[in-house]
Design a protein around this motif. Sequence first.
Motif, PDB file in Angstrom:
ATOM      1  N   GLU A  17     -12.344   1.057  -8.189  1.00 27.17           N
ATOM      2  CA  GLU A  17     -11.236   1.006  -9.153  1.00 27.17           C
ATOM      3  C   GLU A  17     -10.314   2.203  -8.958  1.00 27.17           C
ATOM      4  O   GLU A  17     -10.797   3.352  -8.872  1.00 27.17           O
ATOM      5  CB  GLU A  17     -11.821   1.000 -10.561  1.00 27.17           C
ATOM      6  N   TYR A  18      -9.043   1.938  -8.867  1.00 26.64           N
ATOM      7  CA  TYR A  18      -7.983   2.945  -8.685  1.00 26.64           C
ATOM      8  C   TYR A  18      -8.016   3.566  -7.291  1.00 26.64           C
ATOM      9  O   TYR A  18      -7.164   4.383  -6.964  1.00 26.64           O
ATOM     10  CB  TYR A  18      -8.049   4.044  -9.753  1.00 26.64           C
ATOM     11  N   ASP A  20      -7.405   2.091  -4.577  1.00 22.34           N
ATOM     12  CA  ASP A  20      -6.343   1.575  -3.694  1.00 22.34           C
ATOM     13  C   ASP A  20      -5.029   2.348  -3.863  1.00 22.34           C
ATOM     14  O   ASP A  20      -4.099   2.159  -3.092  1.00 22.34           O
ATOM     15  CB  ASP A  20      -6.130   0.061  -3.863  1.00 22.34           C
ATOM     16  N   GLY A 149      -1.476  -0.783  -6.267  1.00 23.58           N
ATOM     17  CA  GLY A 149      -1.994  -0.791  -4.906  1.00 23.58           C
ATOM     18  C   GLY A 149      -1.979  -2.208  -4.344  1.00 23.58           C
ATOM     19  O   GLY A 149      -1.427  -3.131  -4.953  1.00 23.58           O
ATOM     20  N   ASP A 152      -4.876  -6.439  -5.556  1.00 20.71           N
ATOM     21  CA  ASP A 152      -4.803  -7.736  -6.222  1.00 20.71           C
ATOM     22  C   ASP A 152      -4.168  -8.793  -5.321  1.00 20.71           C
ATOM     23  O   ASP A 152      -4.660  -9.917  -5.204  1.00 20.71           O
ATOM     24  CB  ASP A 152      -4.005  -7.624  -7.523  1.00 20.71           C
ATOM     25  N   TYR A 201      -1.121   3.897 -16.236  1.00 21.02           N
ATOM     26  CA  TYR A 201      -1.459   3.621 -14.836  1.00 21.02           C
ATOM     27  C   TYR A 201      -0.675   4.522 -13.878  1.00 21.02           C
ATOM     28  O   TYR A 201      -1.241   5.148 -12.970  1.00 21.02           O
ATOM     29  CB  TYR A 201      -1.159   2.148 -14.545  1.00 21.02           C
TER      30      TYR A 201
HETATM   31  C1  GLA Z   1      -4.410  -2.905 -10.983  1.00 19.14           C
HETATM   32  C2  GLA Z   1      -3.589  -2.708  -9.720  1.00 19.14           C
HETATM   33  C3  GLA Z   1      -4.499  -2.549  -8.512  1.00 19.14           C
HETATM   34  C4  GLA Z   1      -5.569  -1.476  -8.767  1.00 19.14           C
HETATM   35  C5  GLA Z   1      -6.245  -1.703 -10.118  1.00 19.14           C
HETATM   36  C6  GLA Z   1      -7.203  -0.581 -10.472  1.00 19.14           C
HETATM   37  O1  GLA Z   1      -5.102  -4.119 -10.933  1.00 19.14           O
HETATM   38  O2  GLA Z   1      -2.721  -3.791  -9.513  1.00 19.14           O
HETATM   39  O3  GLA Z   1      -3.737  -2.253  -7.368  1.00 19.14           O
HETATM   40  O4  GLA Z   1      -5.012  -0.190  -8.678  1.00 19.14           O
HETATM   41  O5  GLA Z   1      -5.313  -1.835 -11.155  1.00 19.14           O
HETATM   42  O6  GLA Z   1      -8.260  -0.539  -9.582  1.00 19.14           O
END
Ligand code: GLA
Length: 336
Positions: A17-18, A20, A149, A152, A201
């Motif tokens: 998580e985070y 990317d 990032g 997704d 974020y």
């Molecule tokens: C969102 C962003 C992703 C990633 C997550 C956290 O989903 O779109 O790129 O950073 O948060 O892991």
Amino acid sequence: MGTRTFWAPGRVNLIGEYTDLVGGLVLPAAVDLGVRVDAAPAARISMRSDQFDDGVVLEADGSGSAGTGWGRYVAAVTKELGLLGRPPVGIDAHVMSTLPVGAGLSSSAALEVAVAVALCAVADFDVEPMPLAQAAQRAEYRAVGVPCGIMDQAAAVFGRAGCAVLIDTGSLEHELVELPEGVALVVIDSGIARSLESSRYAERKRELEQALGGGSDELLARRLRHIESENTRVRDVVAAFRENKLDRLGDLFRDGHESLRLDLEVTTPELDRLVELAYTHGALAARMTGAGFGGSIVALAAAADADAIAGRVLAGYGSRGSAYVCRAADGARELT
Ligand code: GLA
């Protein structure tokens, strides 16, 4: 010319998580909920949906008034594809989504990727999968200013039934990781809608960049510790899947959640409570998933128990939540 049907899935992130945001490792799976676009070529882009209030009407290059709703994503994707050389062929399209919005299942990435695949297909324009995912990622920023990032959009493109996708977001190398048969992905939405636009974020992204750039106060040190420990956990979770050591997953997911709670500070009391309830009621593993500040947890559970566990967690949580028992599914494609 006739109508063609395109599909892009949502995703649930299993771990990473985070990471990317700073070139680390992620392990998402595409799920069997997503966005379907029925599209025929047209002079302009005209899209409607029975689920969203307003329709979208744009020029074939994405210019025109995108409004304040989902049209922003459509316009942004179209413009990004134009920069890659897509000829300005419009579509007359209908959009249908089975993804809950704001639950942390990446409904916006699914929409971006589904629209991108449809726009490329009607214009007979070929884009390799990773550049398509990157165009959709840039579209998210263009549309709503979220500096996300690649996770997704890449998950929506590269997902495969029965698999998670291990992505090195620095090199963009990716490989499939088979998930054990008989394990379901249970997503439990806290009912606290998350809006990345208004959340912290972007602030976390700045902090992580500062931390990697040598900043060294106590807060930045914790942020960096999350990234380092999370990358290790991604590798450990992949090894646990590959070696079929599922009993290791509970601790790894729990440590991941604690790191998001204490070092990155992106969980909420509701997410913390849902994770506890999931373990109490028999999940193999559970943690917050996605960007946090609301949204969902993901739990791994024996498929035979998944519905019962989800029901017990929701009963313990109260009335606001909702649960989705998902399977890891294929990525974006034209449906035949
Ligand atoms: C969102 C962003 C992703 C990633 C997550 C956290 O989903 O779109 O790129 O950073 O948060 O892991």
